[in-house]
Write an enzyme that holds these catalytic residues in place. Structure first.
Site, PDB file in Angstrom:
ATOM      1  N   GLY A 199      -4.899 -11.252 -12.613  1.00 26.58           N
ATOM      2  CA  GLY A 199      -5.262 -10.098 -13.449  1.00 26.58           C
ATOM      3  C   GLY A 199      -5.947  -8.974 -12.701  1.00 26.58           C
ATOM      4  N   GLY A 210       0.812  -1.215   0.000  1.00 20.40           N
ATOM      5  CA  GLY A 210       0.000   0.000   0.000  1.00 20.40           C
ATOM      6  C   GLY A 210       0.847   1.269   0.000  1.00 20.40           C
ATOM      7  N   ARG A 258     -13.953 -34.363 -18.997  1.00 18.39           N
ATOM      8  CA  ARG A 258     -14.261 -33.464 -17.890  1.00 18.39           C
ATOM      9  C   ARG A 258     -14.296 -32.009 -18.329  1.00 18.39           C
ATOM     10  NH1 ARG A 258     -10.002 -36.054 -13.560  1.00 18.39           N
ATOM     11  NH2 ARG A 258     -11.500 -37.389 -12.456  1.00 18.39           N
ATOM     12  N   THR A 309       3.040   1.739  -7.162  1.00 15.59           N
ATOM     13  CA  THR A 309       4.408   2.284  -7.123  1.00 15.59           C
ATOM     14  C   THR A 309       4.497   3.574  -7.934  1.00 15.59           C
ATOM     15  OG1 THR A 309       5.222   0.024  -6.969  1.00 15.59           O
ATOM     16  CG2 THR A 309       6.834   1.705  -7.599  1.00 15.59           C
ATOM     17  N   GLU A 325      -9.397 -14.003 -11.957  1.00 16.43           N
ATOM     18  CA  GLU A 325      -9.646 -13.967 -10.507  1.00 16.43           C
ATOM     19  C   GLU A 325     -10.650 -12.883 -10.120  1.00 16.43           C
ATOM     20  OE1 GLU A 325      -5.953 -13.041  -8.515  1.00 16.43           O
ATOM     21  OE2 GLU A 325      -5.745 -11.124  -9.561  1.00 16.43           O
ATOM     22  N   ILE A 368       2.064  -8.092 -14.538  1.00 14.70           N
ATOM     23  CA  ILE A 368       1.571  -9.192 -15.373  1.00 14.70           C
ATOM     24  C   ILE A 368       0.129  -8.916 -15.791  1.00 14.70           C
ATOM     25  CG2 ILE A 368       3.095 -10.906 -14.311  1.00 14.70           C
ATOM     26  CD1 ILE A 368       0.483 -12.038 -12.943  1.00 14.70           C
ATOM     27  N   ASP A 369      -0.582  -8.049 -15.038  1.00  9.39           N
ATOM     28  CA  ASP A 369      -2.007  -7.816 -15.293  1.00  9.39           C
ATOM     29  C   ASP A 369      -2.256  -7.012 -16.569  1.00  9.39           C
ATOM     30  OD1 ASP A 369      -2.235  -9.011 -12.818  1.00  9.39           O
ATOM     31  OD2 ASP A 369      -2.475  -7.116 -11.748  1.00  9.39           O
ATOM     32  N   HIS A 423       0.573 -17.620  -8.254  1.00  4.96           N
ATOM     33  CA  HIS A 423       1.865 -16.935  -8.404  1.00  4.96           C
ATOM     34  C   HIS A 423       2.809 -17.622  -9.378  1.00  4.96           C
ATOM     35  CE1 HIS A 423       0.245 -15.034  -4.830  1.00  4.96           C
ATOM     36  NE2 HIS A 423       1.044 -14.037  -5.093  1.00  4.96           N
TER      37      HIS A 423
HETATM   38  O1  F6P Z   1      -0.768  -7.358  -9.733  1.00  3.60           O
HETATM   39  C1  F6P Z   1      -0.167  -8.588  -9.917  1.00  3.60           C
HETATM   40  C2  F6P Z   1      -0.850  -9.646  -9.104  1.00  3.60           C
HETATM   41  O2  F6P Z   1      -0.206 -10.877  -9.323  1.00  3.60           O
HETATM   42  C3  F6P Z   1      -2.344  -9.770  -9.359  1.00  3.60           C
HETATM   43  O3  F6P Z   1      -2.643 -10.437 -10.545  1.00  3.60           O
HETATM   44  C4  F6P Z   1      -2.785 -10.473  -8.099  1.00  3.60           C
HETATM   45  O4  F6P Z   1      -4.148 -10.213  -7.813  1.00  3.60           O
HETATM   46  C5  F6P Z   1      -1.901  -9.854  -7.057  1.00  3.60           C
HETATM   47  O5  F6P Z   1      -0.766  -9.363  -7.722  1.00  3.60           O
HETATM   48  C6  F6P Z   1      -1.471 -10.812  -5.986  1.00  3.60           C
HETATM   49  O6  F6P Z   1      -0.782 -10.089  -5.019  1.00  3.60           O
HETATM   50  P1  F6P Z   1       0.082 -10.772  -3.871  1.00  3.60           P
HETATM   51  O7  F6P Z   1       1.337 -11.293  -4.515  1.00  3.60           O
HETATM   52  O8  F6P Z   1       0.371  -9.669  -2.943  1.00  3.60           O
HETATM   53  O9  F6P Z   1      -0.730 -11.886  -3.307  1.00  3.60           O
END
Ligand code: F6P
Length: 380
Positions: free
Chosen positions: A203, A98, A195, A138, A255, A159-160, A304
């Protein structure tokens, strides 16, 4: 001017050369927010480009925290960044906690207001400029420091791929490549067992990873935050596949996707240390889709893994171009800016035009429309 220098100048690439005279002697460089493959490639490019122009670099550890104490930074010379081009993560470390700007922090000189301490130490460390590599958080903090007098250039990473003003962020291509590979692997097991496989990708509030990996992996349903879905429509599409003989299906869900009238699934609500953490929609959809289709359904969260590993060649090249451009902007005094990809060029954007916004998938995205034309359902 050499032929090379003339050619790069013509194409709008780096417009400085070794002979450019710059008042900048020392740049601080930091990485903030969640890591993304390509961070090290930017660091390497900045250090080498700066060095070749007679500018030194100070690597700051763990985002702006590297400016809290002298011993949280180290000089970076070309030998310190040799071999890191292909490495994921960041040699400088990063944090994702934050905006600490106005909070009190313990320091070796006693408790201080974070923002004031950082600015004070920026000068004490003999820095002339700062290059901040990070996502929206940032960059927003960087913009605040710029407004408070720090000569700063931002480099967008995530990555988003949700940062406004740049077509691509490095890290996105690597995440999509990984997710596509995962979908390919799930295809074979889904087909073998007749399946439905649900793949949850990252994202945040944008569906870029889901859309690109979903299309590249041949998904049958792609659920993204920009299009609240109706699970009955999704199930109908999956049942239809069974009728014409495709006994398996792939659902890619971002997500941040949520049903019409509902809201995103959270792992953790926002608190003073962290923004809200998304995740869990795949697991929620699993029993519902199994029930509505009568088919065995499994869900997988890529999490991750999408942020790890070596950057793709595209991300290495983009990150390197970003690093080179950031040094150019520093040397030419263009502060309060962010480097950006505006194909085919790397350009500068004003930070004030990009921070605090989210680049989401537009409804007229050609990829989205093509997916629809292929018969992919978005649940609407
Ligand atoms: O912003 C990149 C990201 O990987 C998002 O896709 C994800 O929601 C978030 O960071 C996860 O954050 P953290 O690594 O703090 O769990």
């Amino acid at each position: 001017m050499s032929n090379f220098a003339a050619a790069t100048r013509r194409r709008g690439a780096l417009c400085y050369s070794r002979s450019t005279v710059s008042p900048i002697k020392r740049i601080g460089i930091l990485t903030g927010g969640g890591d993304a493959p390509g961070l090290n490639a930017v660091i390497r490019a900045v250090v080498k480009c700066a060095w070749n122009s007679g500018i030194g670099c100070l690597g700051l550890e763990d985002s702006y925290d590297g400016l809290l104490e002298f011993d949280r930074s180290r000089i970076l010379a070309p030998r310190d960044v040799t071999g890191i081009l292909r490495l994921g993560g960041t040699i400088l470390g990063t944090i994702n906690t934050g905006n600490p700007m106005d909070s009190m922090v313990p320091t070796s000189d006693g408790p201080r207001v974070y923002g004031e301490r950082v600015i004070d130490m920026f000068h004490k460390m003999g820095l002339d400029a700062l290059i901040a590599i990070g996502g929206d958080g940032t960059l927003a903090i960087g913009h605040e420091f710029f407004k408070r007098g720090i000569p700063l250039v931002g480099v967008p990473k995530t990555i988003d791929n949700d940062i406004v003003g740049t077509t691509n962020c490095f890290g996105f291509d690597t995440a999509v490549a990984f997710a596509t590979d995962a979908i390919d692997r799930l295809h074979t097991t889904a087909e073998a067992h007749h399946r439905i496989m649900i793949v949850e990708v990252m994202g945040r509030y944008a569906g870029w990873i889901a859309l690109y990996a979903g299309v590249a992996g041949g998904a049958d349903a792609i659920l993204i935050p920009e299009i609240p879905f109706d699970i009955d429509i999704v199930a109908e599409r999956l049942r239809a596949r069974d009728k014409w003989g495709a006994k398996f299906s792939i659902v890619v869900v971002a997500e941040g996707a949520f049903p019409k009238g509902g809201s995103a699934v959270l792992q953790e609500a926002a608190n003073e240390k962290h923004v809200e953490r998304l995740g869990g929609i795949g697991a929620q959809l699993c029993p519902a889709i199994a029930e509505l289709t009568g088919k065995q359904t499994r869900s997988v969260v890529l999490g991750h893994l999408q942020r790890g590993g070596a950057p793709t060649s595209f991300d290495r090249a983009l990150a390197t171009r970003f690093g080179g451009k950031a040094v150019e902007l520093v040397m030419t005094g263009q502060f309060g800016t962010m480097v950006a990809f505006d194909p085919p060029d790397i350009v500068a954007r004003q930070l004030e035009d990009v921070v605090g916004k989210t680049k989401t998938v537009p409804m007229d995205s050609d990829l989205l429309l093509t997916a629809r034309a292929l018969g992919v359902t978005f649940g609407d």
